[in-house]
Design an enzyme around this catalytic site. Structure first.
Site, PDB file in Angstrom:
ATOM      1  N   ALA A   1       1.286  -1.246  -0.009  1.00  0.00           N
ATOM      2  CA  ALA A   1      -0.061   0.089  -0.217  1.00  0.00           C
ATOM      3  C   ALA A   1       0.774   1.159   0.043  1.00  0.00           C
ATOM      4  CB  ALA A   1      -0.683  -0.102   1.168  1.00  0.00           C
ATOM      5  N   THR A   2       0.222   2.223  -0.932  1.00  0.00           N
ATOM      6  CA  THR A   2       1.254   3.214  -0.591  1.00  0.00           C
ATOM      7  C   THR A   2       1.422   5.320  -0.466  1.00  0.00           C
ATOM      8  OG1 THR A   2      -0.159   3.478  -3.052  1.00  0.00           O
ATOM      9  CG2 THR A   2       2.024   2.731  -3.051  1.00  0.00           C
TER      10      THR A   2
END
Lengths: 264, 263
Positions: free
Chosen positions: B41-42
Site C-alpha cells: 500500500a502506498t
C-alpha cells in the site's frame, strides 16, 4: 470422607447454604430495556464498582465477593475478546459464552467441594445487532443460568429475586424512556434489598410497605452510591456501553418525595 | 477448558492473552520473498492543523506493476482519538491495526481506565518489533503513522515508525509509503514558506492533502491519488478533541473541484 454418596450430597448442601448465607446481604442488580437499548442498575458502597463493560455489546452487573466477581468478569472479557478477535464481533454472544465456557467452569468450581467456592452471581445483558430486544441472563453461583427477554435480576436470595421479577411483571415502567426505566429499576432494587436483608426468613416474602421501600431508598441514597450503565445502540462506533452521568442519575431524586418516607 | 484463571492474568495485555491462546502474529517459518509479488500500500500522510491532526491516504494497493485493489482503506480508526495510517504490506498492517484496536479496548475494559498515549505507542512498537523477522526477509514490512489527539495536552500528535519499531514524534507532518518521497519536500516548503500547517483550518488542510496525494500519484505509479471519475476518492480523517471524523465524499469532491482542479 466424601466417597459415600450421601456425604457428598451433604457437602454440596453445606456449600450451598454457606454461599447463600454469604450472598444474602448483597446488593441486587436489575436490568431493564429502554428505548435505546438496555439499562443495568445497582447500588454499591462509595469507591466500589459493580457494573462493567464486557465487550462491544455486552455488559454485566455482579454481586458477591469482589475477588470472585473479578475472576468471572475477567473470564468473560478474555473469552469475548479472543473470540471477537479470532472470529468476529458478531460471533460473541452471551448464549455461547455462558453455555460453552463460563457456566461449565463455574459448575466445575462449585463441584470441587474441597476448594473455596465462587461467592458471586452475575446479571449479564446483550444488545443484539439486529435491533431486537436486549437479552438478559442471570448466572447463579452453581453454574446454572437463566435467560429472560424482558428484564433480568440478580439478588442476594432467590426469594428476593422472585419478588423483584413479580414487581417488574406487575409494574412496568411508565414509558420506555431512560428516566422511567431508571426509576423502575431503583424501586425494584429497594424492594429486593429490603426483603433479602430485613425479611430473610420468608420463603415467599410479602410485598414491603411503601413507607419501607421509601425508607430503604433514603438509606441507600445517604450511605451508598447508585451505579448505572447502558448499552445504547444509538452510540456511534462499535462499543455501545456507557456509564450514566451524575446528572442522569439525578432523575432518581424525586422518586420518593421526602414526606413519603416518613412513617405516620 | 482450563480451570478458572486468576483475575490477575495478563494485566490488560491483549498480546499476552492472544499468545496464551496460541495465536501467532508474525508469519512463521523461513520466508523467501523472491517467489512472491508482494502487495503493497502506498502513500499516506498526517499533518497537524488547527483542530488536531488530519490523516490521509490513497486507496490503491499494488503488487509489482499490478493494481490489486483500489478501494483499500489505509487510514484505520483504532479508538475514539487515534488512527493508524499504514504503508507496506496490507496483510500485516491490517492485522496490526486489528490487534492494536483490540489491545486498547481490552486494556480499557479489563483495567477500567484508558490506556495512556505513551502506553498505546509502546504497544505499536512491540507489534512492529515482533514483525522484524518477516520484514528483514523482505516480506510483510509495515511502516505506519500513528496519529492521535492527546486529550491531556489538548493537541494533535503524530508518530512515525521505522521497520524496526523505532518511534519518532513529528511536530508538523509525517509521510510514509512509496509515493511519500515526492511530497515530503513539498510539505516542508508549504509549511516553511506558504502557510504554517498548524494554522490551517480544516478546509485548507483537506485541500492540501488532496494536492499532495495527486502529486504523489503523478510520480509514483503505485499511488492511486484522486480519481474522481472512478469514485476512487482518498480516505481523509480529522482527529480532533471531538473524536475522529471521516471527511465525506461530497465534501472531498467539492474541495477537490475548487482547490485541486479549479486552482
Amino acid at each position: 470422607m466424601y466417597d459415600e454418596p450421601h456425604r457428598w450430597l451433604q457437602a454440596v448442601e453445606n456449600r450451598t447454604q454457606y454461599i447463600e448465607r454469604r450472598l444474602r446481604a448483597a446488593s441486587p442488580a436489575i436490568g431493564l430495556p429502554y428505548e435505546n437499548g438496555a439499562l443495568l442498575f445497582t447500588v454499591c458502597p462509595h469507591g466500589q464498582r459493580k457494573v462493567y463493560e464486557v465487550y462491544d455489546r455486552l455488559a454485566l452487573a455482579a454481586l458477591g465477593h469482589p475477588a470472585d466477581v473479578e475472576r468471572l468478569r475477567m473470564m468473560a472479557i478474555n473469552l469475548a475478546h479472543t473470540e471477537g478477535f479470532t472470529r468476529s464481533a458478531d460471533d460473541v454472544t452471551l448464549q455461547r459464552l455462558l453455555n460453552f465456557a463460563i457456566a461449565p467452569q463455574v459448575k466445575a468450581s462449585f463441584d470441587e467441594v474441597f476448594r473455596s467456592p465462587i461467592i458471586a452471581k452475575m446479571l449479564m445483558v446483550e444488545l443484539t445487532p439486529n435491533g431486537a430486544e436486549p437479552q438478559f441472563f442471570t448466572l447463579n453461583f452453581d453454574g446454572n443460568f437463566t435467560h429472560r427477554k424482558r428484564y433480568g435480576v440478580a439478588g442476594g436470595t432467590s426469594a428476593s429475586e422472585e419478588l423483584m421479577l413479580k414487581v417488574l411483571d406487575d409494574e412496568s415502567p411508565e414509558s420506555t424512556s431512560l428516566e422511567d426505566a431508571l426509576k423502575a429499576a431503583a424501586r425494584t432494587w429497594c424492594i429486593g434489598y429490603y426483603v433479602a436483608t430485613k425479611e430473610p426468613e420468608y420463603d415467599e416474602p410479602p410485598m414491603p410497605k411503601d413507607a419501607d421501600i421509601a425508607e430503604m431508598f433514603r438509606e441507600a441514597r445517604e450511605d451508598l452510591r447508585f451505579e448505572a450503565a447502558v448499552l445504547d445502540r444509538t452510540r456511534s462506533g462499535r462499543a455501545k456501553y456507557r456509564e450514566l452521568t451524575t446528572e442522569e442519575l439525578s432523575a432518581l431524586d424525586d422518586l420518593f418525595p421526602d414526606n413519603a418516607a416518613h412513617r405516620d | 477448558m482450563d480451570t478458572m484463571p486468576p483475575a490477575t492474568d495478563f494485566q490488560g495485555d491483549f498480546l499476552s492473552l492472544l499468545s496464551s491462546r496460541g495465536h501467532r502474529l508474525s508469519f512463521g517459518g523461513q520466508l523467501d520473498s523472491s517467489r512472491l509479488a508482494q502487495t503493497e500500500a502506498t502513500t499516506v500522510l498526517a499533518m497537524r492543523y488547527k483542530d488536531g491532526v488530519l490523516v490521509a491516504g490513497d486507496r490503491q494497493a499494488t503488487a509489482g506493476t499490478t493494481i490489486m485493489y483500489n478501494r483499500a482503506d489505509k487510514v484505520i480508526d483504532i479508538d475514539d482519538h487515534s488512527t493508524l495510517a499504514i504503508s507496506g504490506s496490507p496483510a500485516m498492517a491490517f492485522e496490526m491495526a486489528r490487534v492494536l484496536e483490540y489491545s486498547f479496548r481490552y486494556y480499557k475494559r479489563s483495567q477500567l481506565q484508558e490506556l495512556s498515549l505513551e502506553g498505546k505507542l509502546r504497544t505499536l512498537s512491540r507489534l512492529i518489533k515482533e514483525n522484524v523477522g518477516a520484514a528483514l526477509q523482505g516480506i510483510g514490512a509495515v511502516m505506519p503513522i500513528f496519529a492521535a489527539y492527546d486529550t491531556i495536552t489538548d493537541e494533535g500528535r503524530i508518530y512515525f515508525y521505522d521497520v524496526l519499531g523505532a518511534q519518532f514524534e513529528m511536530t508538523e507532518f509525517a509521510v510514509a509509503g512509496s509515493g511519500s518521497v515526492w511530497i515530503r519536500g513539498t510539505l516542508y516548503y508549504e509549511n516553511r514558506w506558504t502557510k504554517k500547517l498548524v494554522e490551517m483550518n480544516r478546509r485548507e488542510a483537506v485541500g492540501l492533502a488532496l494536492r499532495m496525494l495527486e502529486s504523489a500519484a503523478y510520480y509514483d505509479a503505485a499511488t492511486g491519488g484522486v480519481k474522481e471519475q472512478q469514485e476512487m476518492l482518498p480516505t481523509i480523517k480529522c482527529v480532533t478533541a471531538d473524536g475522529i471524523e471521516t471527511v465525506d465524499s461530497e465534501t472531498l469532491r467539492e474541495i477537490y473541484a475548487e482547490v485541486v482542479e479549479g486552482a
